[in-house]
Design a protein around this motif. Structure first.
Motif, PDB file in Angstrom:
ATOM      1  N   SER A 121      43.856  48.098  39.694  1.00 49.64           N
ATOM      2  CA  SER A 121      42.754  47.186  39.343  1.00 49.64           C
ATOM      3  C   SER A 121      41.434  47.741  39.864  1.00 49.64           C
ATOM      4  CB  SER A 121      42.985  45.809  39.980  1.00 49.64           C
ATOM      5  OG  SER A 121      42.855  45.919  41.389  1.00 49.64           O
ATOM      6  N   GLY A 122      40.356  47.104  39.455  1.00 47.23           N
ATOM      7  CA  GLY A 122      39.029  47.492  39.930  1.00 47.23           C
ATOM      8  C   GLY A 122      38.866  47.196  41.415  1.00 47.23           C
ATOM      9  N   THR A 123      39.409  46.087  41.842  1.00 47.04           N
ATOM     10  CA  THR A 123      39.335  45.722  43.258  1.00 47.04           C
ATOM     11  C   THR A 123      39.974  46.802  44.117  1.00 47.04           C
ATOM     12  OG1 THR A 123      39.389  43.362  42.743  1.00 47.04           O
ATOM     13  CG2 THR A 123      40.095  43.992  44.949  1.00 47.04           C
ATOM     14  N   TYR A 148      29.052  42.637  41.646  1.00 50.10           N
ATOM     15  CA  TYR A 148      30.444  42.199  41.786  1.00 50.10           C
ATOM     16  C   TYR A 148      31.315  43.447  41.892  1.00 50.10           C
ATOM     17  CZ  TYR A 148      34.941  39.946  41.270  1.00 50.10           C
ATOM     18  OH  TYR A 148      36.214  39.504  41.512  1.00 50.10           O
ATOM     19  N   HIS A 149      32.110  43.515  42.974  1.00 52.98           N
ATOM     20  CA  HIS A 149      32.948  44.698  43.164  1.00 52.98           C
ATOM     21  C   HIS A 149      34.413  44.356  43.428  1.00 52.98           C
ATOM     22  CE1 HIS A 149      29.517  47.368  42.997  1.00 52.98           C
ATOM     23  NE2 HIS A 149      28.910  46.705  43.953  1.00 52.98           N
ATOM     24  N   GLU A 169      26.901  49.183  40.591  1.00 49.69           N
ATOM     25  CA  GLU A 169      27.154  49.267  39.151  1.00 49.69           C
ATOM     26  C   GLU A 169      25.817  49.698  38.540  1.00 49.69           C
ATOM     27  OE1 GLU A 169      28.811  45.079  38.012  1.00 49.69           O
ATOM     28  OE2 GLU A 169      27.807  44.941  39.943  1.00 49.69           O
ATOM     29  N   ASP A 226      30.345  52.258  40.562  1.00 45.09           N
ATOM     30  CA  ASP A 226      31.365  51.346  40.050  1.00 45.09           C
ATOM     31  C   ASP A 226      31.232  51.305  38.531  1.00 45.09           C
ATOM     32  OD1 ASP A 226      32.745  49.114  39.089  1.00 45.09           O
ATOM     33  OD2 ASP A 226      32.487  47.980  40.947  1.00 45.09           O
ATOM     34  N   VAL A 267      33.581  50.121  36.520  1.00 45.28           N
ATOM     35  CA  VAL A 267      34.650  49.243  36.030  1.00 45.28           C
ATOM     36  C   VAL A 267      34.277  48.624  34.677  1.00 45.28           C
ATOM     37  CG1 VAL A 267      35.861  47.074  36.526  1.00 45.28           C
ATOM     38  CG2 VAL A 267      35.679  48.832  38.283  1.00 45.28           C
ATOM     39  N   GLN A 268      32.991  48.333  34.468  1.00 43.90           N
ATOM     40  CA  GLN A 268      32.600  47.730  33.184  1.00 43.90           C
ATOM     41  C   GLN A 268      31.884  48.711  32.265  1.00 43.90           C
ATOM     42  OE1 GLN A 268      30.975  43.849  32.895  1.00 43.90           O
ATOM     43  NE2 GLN A 268      32.229  42.992  34.522  1.00 43.90           N
ATOM     44  N   LYS A 275      39.602  48.127  34.106  1.00 42.00           N
ATOM     45  CA  LYS A 275      39.365  47.407  32.846  1.00 42.00           C
ATOM     46  C   LYS A 275      39.547  48.288  31.603  1.00 42.00           C
ATOM     47  CE  LYS A 275      36.284  43.848  34.770  1.00 42.00           C
ATOM     48  NZ  LYS A 275      36.844  42.562  34.495  1.00 42.00           N
TER      49      LYS A 275
HETATM   50  N1  PMP Z   1      33.896  45.989  39.711  1.00 43.55           N
HETATM   51  C1  PMP Z   1      33.288  45.400  38.671  1.00 43.55           C
HETATM   52  C2  PMP Z   1      31.962  45.926  38.233  1.00 43.55           C
HETATM   53  C3  PMP Z   1      33.874  44.338  38.000  1.00 43.55           C
HETATM   54  O1  PMP Z   1      33.251  43.758  36.986  1.00 43.55           O
HETATM   55  C4  PMP Z   1      35.142  43.883  38.425  1.00 43.55           C
HETATM   56  C5  PMP Z   1      35.841  42.736  37.718  1.00 43.55           C
HETATM   57  N2  PMP Z   1      35.053  41.835  37.078  1.00 43.55           N
HETATM   58  C6  PMP Z   1      35.745  44.508  39.517  1.00 43.55           C
HETATM   59  C7  PMP Z   1      35.103  45.559  40.129  1.00 43.55           C
HETATM   60  C8  PMP Z   1      37.083  44.059  39.998  1.00 43.55           C
HETATM   61  O2  PMP Z   1      38.047  44.414  39.074  1.00 43.55           O
HETATM   62  P1  PMP Z   1      39.484  43.693  39.025  1.00 43.55           P
HETATM   63  O3  PMP Z   1      39.262  42.291  38.578  1.00 43.55           O
HETATM   64  O4  PMP Z   1      40.272  44.542  38.073  1.00 43.55           O
HETATM   65  O5  PMP Z   1      40.041  43.754  40.397  1.00 43.55           O
END
Ligand code: PMP
Length: 474
Positions: A160-162, A188-189, A255, A288, A290-291, A318
């Protein structure tokens, strides 16, 4: 009353799976919104659904799932099937998915190439860990590394991103020998004990010690105190480090396009100078993605490239998996070296099924030229939204790149007062008209439009027409 009868009419029209012909001819921008728009034609028949109803699911969620779960819409939608950029609810009603399961479905729902790769691998071998050899993880890592600039060549897979950001933070601290992490406000991270500290949206914050995490002003060109003046934001960052955490910086994470924060693109030039400040202070720079990764911004494959920088660590999730639980951290061999004396083990990270699916995603995005497509459709969408802004005072800002777009609503353009109620009202109306968008920003007054990257110009027209129609009735 007016709205009730309109939405009844719309639902009837939408249930007939409308048949507007596919055409990419430009549409008049200032068309009068006299009738509800109809969804572009799409040849797919959803399977009949006989499962739990939305009401039953909601009841069970409330009984068996944690109270922190939230849902969109007063009457939440029960989605039972997806095909490319469309979703179907329990009654077979089709929706245009303009949020891609929170910017996750990159190639399209149930893209056949991704599904086939996952199914074939699942039939052969569903699980093994990295204690044995398997071809899928190295093939995927090699393909991913080939997409990275500079010396970013070592890949760690997570779920996951987290998890990706947790690992990045761990690496930054081990590599630098420092503890302090710097993040931007409005970021958001992630949702773990560590990454929730990096996250700076008040609604996501927990009143627990976050441990050596510092938030600096986010360089938001629309709402930020210094507008688009990136030098002023960087000076603030430098002051923060010089006076607040001298010699203690482990890393800086940002981000390039703040996603949950409302599709905020950082002021041009910010990352270049900010990275210099951080590196001088002994920290590493984490992007980051992730998006914003995988070509979504159209002009570039990675969001950070839009700012002309090469990070030390890149995190992603994601869109990398088109819906598979998959994340990755990519860094340099030098930084990766600090992990060599530690145990860094992840049972499912890089498992055969996710690796096969992830590789298929990369191949589909290349084969279908989704980056170029995002640039093309995104500029059409932005053009139409900017025309809509001229028509409605309510629209304070239209921003973004490619298929990473934000529309911020304000009750007055001068003071930029967040139009929270209007946003909530229109959000429901868009859903009734057959469009699912995201909602975000600190004040919940930003529509986040980040669809699967197979989204077409006809889809973009439908979305803007639906917004126009909904706004014209207010
Ligand atoms: N970083 C960003 C920029 C995100 O938007 C998100 C999720 N919205 C995360 C990290 C965390 O990702 P995850 O929900 O897969 O843990």
């Amino acid at each position: 009353m007016f709205w009730r009868s309109i939405s009844r009419r719309c639902s009837r029209v939408l249930l007939q799976f409308s048949s507007r012909t596919l055409s990419s001819a430009p549409r008049p921008d200032a068309a009068v919104a006299s009738a509800p728009p109809v969804l572009p034609r799409f040849d797919h028949q959803p399977k009949p659904y006989n499962g739990l109803s939305g009401d039953e699911i909601l009841k069970k969620r409330q009984t068996f799932l944690g109270p922190s779960l939230f849902h969109y819409y007063q009457k939440p939608v029960n989605i039972v099937e997806g095909k490319m950029q469309y979703l179907y609810d329990e009654n077979g009603k089709r929706y245009l998915d303009a949020f891609a399961g929170i910017v996750t479905v990159s190639c399209g729902h149930c893209h056949p190439d991704v599904v086939n790769s996952v199914v074939e691998q699942t039939k052969l071998l569903q699980h093994t860990t990295t204690i044995y050899l398997h071809h899928a993880i190295v093939e995927f890592a090699e393909a991913l590394a080939s997409k990275m600039p500079g010396n970013l060549k070592v890949v760690y897979f997570v779920n996951s991103g987290t998890e990706a950001n947790e690992l990045a933070m761990l690496m930054a601290r081990l590599y630098s020998g420092n503890l302090g992490m710097v993040a931007l406000r409005n970021a958001y991270h992630g949702g773990s004990a560590g990454t929730i500290g990096l996250t700076a949206l008040s609604t996501w914050k927990y009143q627990i010690p976050q441990g050596e995490i510092h938030h600096v002003i986010n360089p938001d060109p629309y709402r930020g105190v210094f507008g688009s003046n990136s030098d002023a934001y960087v000076k603030e960052l430098k002051d923060h480090i010089d006076f607040g955490t001298p010699g203690k910086v482990a890393g800086f994470i940002a981000e390039t396009f703040q996603g949950v924060g409302g599709a905020v693109e950082l002021a041009p030039g910010y990352l270049k100078s900010a990275y210099e400040v951080i590196r001088k202070a002994g920290g590493v720079c984490i992007a980051d993605e992730v998006q914003s990764g995988f070509g979504r911004t159209g002009s570039h494959y990675w969001g950070f490239e839009t700012q002309g920088v090469i990070p030390d660590i890149v995190t992603m999730a994601k869109g990398i998996g088109n819906g598979l639980p998959l994340g990755a951290v990519v860094t340099t061999p030098e930084i990766a070296q600090v992990m060599s004396q530690k145990i860094q083990f992840n049972t499912f990270g890089g498992n055969p099924v996710c690796s096969a699916g992830g590789l298929a995603v990369l191949n589909v995005l290349d084969k279908e030229r989704r980056q170029v497509h995002s640039a093309d459709v995104g500029s059409h969408l932005l053009h139409r939204l900017r025309s809509l802004k001229q028509k409605y005072e309510l629209i304070g800002d239209v921003r973004g790149r490619g298929l990473m777009v934000g529309v911020e609503l304000v009750t007055d353009r001068k003071d930029k007062t967040p139009a929270k109620q209007e946003t909530a009202f229109l959000f429901e109306k868009l859903k009734d008209l057959g469009v699912l968008v995201g909602k975000g920003g600190l004040h919940g007054n930003v529509f986040r439009i980040k669809p699967p990257m197979c989204f077409s110009k006809d889809d973009a027209d439908f979305l803007v027409d639906a917004m126009d129609y909904a706004m014209s009735g207010m």
